[in-house]
Write a protein that holds these residues in place. Structure first.
Motif, PDB file in Angstrom:
ATOM      1  N   MET A   1       0.856  -1.339   0.092  1.00 42.52           N
ATOM      2  CA  MET A   1       0.111  -0.038  -0.067  1.00 42.52           C
ATOM      3  C   MET A   1       0.880   1.187   0.005  1.00 42.52           C
ATOM      4  SD  MET A   1      -3.234  -1.321   2.428  1.00 42.52           S
ATOM      5  CE  MET A   1      -2.601   0.170   3.600  1.00 42.52           C
ATOM      6  N   ARG A   2       2.006   1.241   0.517  1.00 42.83           N
ATOM      7  CA  ARG A   2       2.877   2.327   0.596  1.00 42.83           C
ATOM      8  C   ARG A   2       3.901   2.349  -0.580  1.00 42.83           C
ATOM      9  NH1 ARG A   2       4.398   2.818   7.048  1.00 42.83           N
ATOM     10  NH2 ARG A   2       2.448   2.926   7.757  1.00 42.83           N
ATOM     11  N   GLY A   3       3.936   1.514  -1.234  1.00 49.11           N
ATOM     12  CA  GLY A   3       4.895   1.518  -2.789  1.00 49.11           C
ATOM     13  C   GLY A   3       6.288   1.004  -2.203  1.00 49.11           C
ATOM     14  N   LEU A   4       6.136   0.306  -0.810  1.00 48.99           N
ATOM     15  CA  LEU A   4       7.689  -0.048  -0.549  1.00 48.99           C
ATOM     16  C   LEU A   4       8.129  -1.426  -0.676  1.00 48.99           C
ATOM     17  CD1 LEU A   4       7.414   1.835   3.000  1.00 48.99           C
ATOM     18  CD2 LEU A   4       8.732   2.520   0.866  1.00 48.99           C
ATOM     19  N   SER A   5       7.460  -2.275  -1.375  1.00 51.77           N
ATOM     20  CA  SER A   5       7.488  -3.858  -1.626  1.00 51.77           C
ATOM     21  C   SER A   5       9.075  -4.069  -2.351  1.00 51.77           C
ATOM     22  CB  SER A   5       6.547  -4.346  -2.381  1.00 51.77           C
ATOM     23  OG  SER A   5       5.145  -4.230  -1.831  1.00 51.77           O
ATOM     24  N   SER A   6       9.633  -3.047  -3.157  1.00 54.81           N
ATOM     25  CA  SER A   6      10.701  -3.395  -3.617  1.00 54.81           C
ATOM     26  C   SER A   6      11.856  -3.196  -2.864  1.00 54.81           C
ATOM     27  CB  SER A   6      10.869  -2.472  -5.075  1.00 54.81           C
ATOM     28  OG  SER A   6      10.882  -1.225  -4.585  1.00 54.81           O
ATOM     29  N   ARG A   7      11.594  -2.322  -1.695  1.00 48.22           N
ATOM     30  CA  ARG A   7      12.811  -2.078  -0.680  1.00 48.22           C
ATOM     31  C   ARG A   7      12.411  -2.940   0.676  1.00 48.22           C
ATOM     32  NH1 ARG A   7      14.097   2.855   0.893  1.00 48.22           N
ATOM     33  NH2 ARG A   7      12.037   3.788   0.412  1.00 48.22           N
ATOM     34  N   THR A   8      11.487  -3.504   0.815  1.00 53.65           N
ATOM     35  CA  THR A   8      11.248  -4.152   2.170  1.00 53.65           C
ATOM     36  C   THR A   8      11.005  -5.602   1.801  1.00 53.65           C
ATOM     37  OG1 THR A   8       8.961  -3.814   1.814  1.00 53.65           O
ATOM     38  CG2 THR A   8      10.194  -2.305   3.177  1.00 53.65           C
ATOM     39  N   THR A   9      11.526  -6.568   2.476  1.00 48.88           N
ATOM     40  CA  THR A   9      11.303  -8.061   2.659  1.00 48.88           C
ATOM     41  C   THR A   9      10.882  -8.319   4.054  1.00 48.88           C
ATOM     42  OG1 THR A   9      13.239  -8.253   1.103  1.00 48.88           O
ATOM     43  CG2 THR A   9      12.612 -10.190   2.085  1.00 48.88           C
ATOM     44  N   PHE A  10       9.857  -9.507   4.125  1.00 46.56           N
ATOM     45  CA  PHE A  10       9.562  -9.999   5.263  1.00 46.56           C
ATOM     46  C   PHE A  10       9.600 -11.587   5.320  1.00 46.56           C
ATOM     47  CE2 PHE A  10       7.423  -5.770   4.980  1.00 46.56           C
ATOM     48  CZ  PHE A  10       7.800  -5.056   6.165  1.00 46.56           C
ATOM     49  N   GLU A  11      10.147 -12.129   6.411  1.00 48.70           N
ATOM     50  CA  GLU A  11      10.299 -13.342   6.223  1.00 48.70           C
ATOM     51  C   GLU A  11       9.989 -14.183   7.335  1.00 48.70           C
ATOM     52  OE1 GLU A  11      14.379 -14.483   5.809  1.00 48.70           O
ATOM     53  OE2 GLU A  11      14.593 -13.342   3.756  1.00 48.70           O
ATOM     54  N   GLN A  12       9.361 -15.267   7.521  1.00 53.88           N
ATOM     55  CA  GLN A  12       8.764 -16.045   8.552  1.00 53.88           C
ATOM     56  C   GLN A  12      10.019 -17.005   9.091  1.00 53.88           C
ATOM     57  OE1 GLN A  12       5.280 -18.118   8.034  1.00 53.88           O
ATOM     58  NE2 GLN A  12       4.694 -18.619  10.201  1.00 53.88           N
ATOM     59  N   ARG A  13      10.192 -17.025  10.361  1.00 59.56           N
ATOM     60  CA  ARG A  13      11.160 -17.498  10.995  1.00 59.56           C
ATOM     61  C   ARG A  13      10.841 -17.592  12.374  1.00 59.56           C
ATOM     62  NH1 ARG A  13      16.995 -17.656   8.006  1.00 59.56           N
ATOM     63  NH2 ARG A  13      16.244 -17.237   5.836  1.00 59.56           N
ATOM     64  N   ASP A  14      11.439 -18.678  13.130  1.00 59.40           N
ATOM     65  CA  ASP A  14      11.311 -18.761  14.497  1.00 59.40           C
ATOM     66  C   ASP A  14      12.864 -18.511  14.810  1.00 59.40           C
ATOM     67  OD1 ASP A  14      11.338 -19.777  17.091  1.00 59.40           O
ATOM     68  OD2 ASP A  14       9.972 -21.504  16.780  1.00 59.40           O
ATOM     69  N   LEU A  15      13.002 -17.485  15.581  1.00 61.95           N
ATOM     70  CA  LEU A  15      14.408 -16.972  16.107  1.00 61.95           C
ATOM     71  C   LEU A  15      15.020 -18.065  16.940  1.00 61.95           C
ATOM     72  CD1 LEU A  15      13.592 -12.968  16.383  1.00 61.95           C
ATOM     73  CD2 LEU A  15      14.582 -14.421  14.512  1.00 61.95           C
ATOM     74  N   ARG A  16      14.215 -18.912  17.494  1.00 63.61           N
ATOM     75  CA  ARG A  16      14.776 -19.787  18.499  1.00 63.61           C
ATOM     76  C   ARG A  16      15.617 -20.997  17.656  1.00 63.61           C
ATOM     77  NH1 ARG A  16       9.440 -21.589  21.378  1.00 63.61           N
ATOM     78  NH2 ARG A  16       8.792 -21.242  19.228  1.00 63.61           N
TER      79      ARG A  16
END
Length: 115
Positions: free
Chosen positions: A98-113
């Motif tokens: 929605m903010r036009g930031l998809s090309s500069r942001t990445t979100f990953e699902q991980r368990d930090l443990r």
């Protein structure tokens, strides 16, 4: 932004994200969430003042508010958010789109443990 993984597998996580919902895992493996004040993220962003090409990483990014604010604040900065909660990550990706930031942001699902 700051995480420590002692050998007891207890994750001590201190996340300064502005209003993001962040995980905390107790020694028994239970999962808890908390939010961090927006004023705190603004102070951190002023302090780190990233340069173009820098990568900002937010461990326990929740809904991605810190990542999105960082990418909005500085041109040329990339940001990565990592969280265990798929629903919060979907909100983060939606916010980036929605903010036009998809090309500069990445979100990953991980368990930090397990990293």
């Amino acid at each position: 932004l700051v995480g420590a993984m002692p050998t007891s597998r207890r994750l001590i996580h201190h996340n300064w994200a502005g209003g993001s919902i962040s995980p905390f895992f107790a020694a028994d493996g239970s999962h808890h969430e908390f939010a961090t004040p927006t004023a705190t993220v603004d102070a951190i962003l002023r302090a780190i003042h990233p340069c173009p090409g820098d990568l900002i990483v937010d461990l326990g990014c929740g809904d991605g508010r810190f990542v999105l604010r960082a990418a909005e604040a500085w041109d040329g900065v990339r940001a990565l958010g990592v969280d265990i909660d798929a629903g919060l990550l979907e909100r983060a990706r939606s916010g980036a789109h929605m903010r036009g930031l998809s090309s500069r942001t990445t979100f990953e699902q991980r368990d930090l443990r397990e990293v």
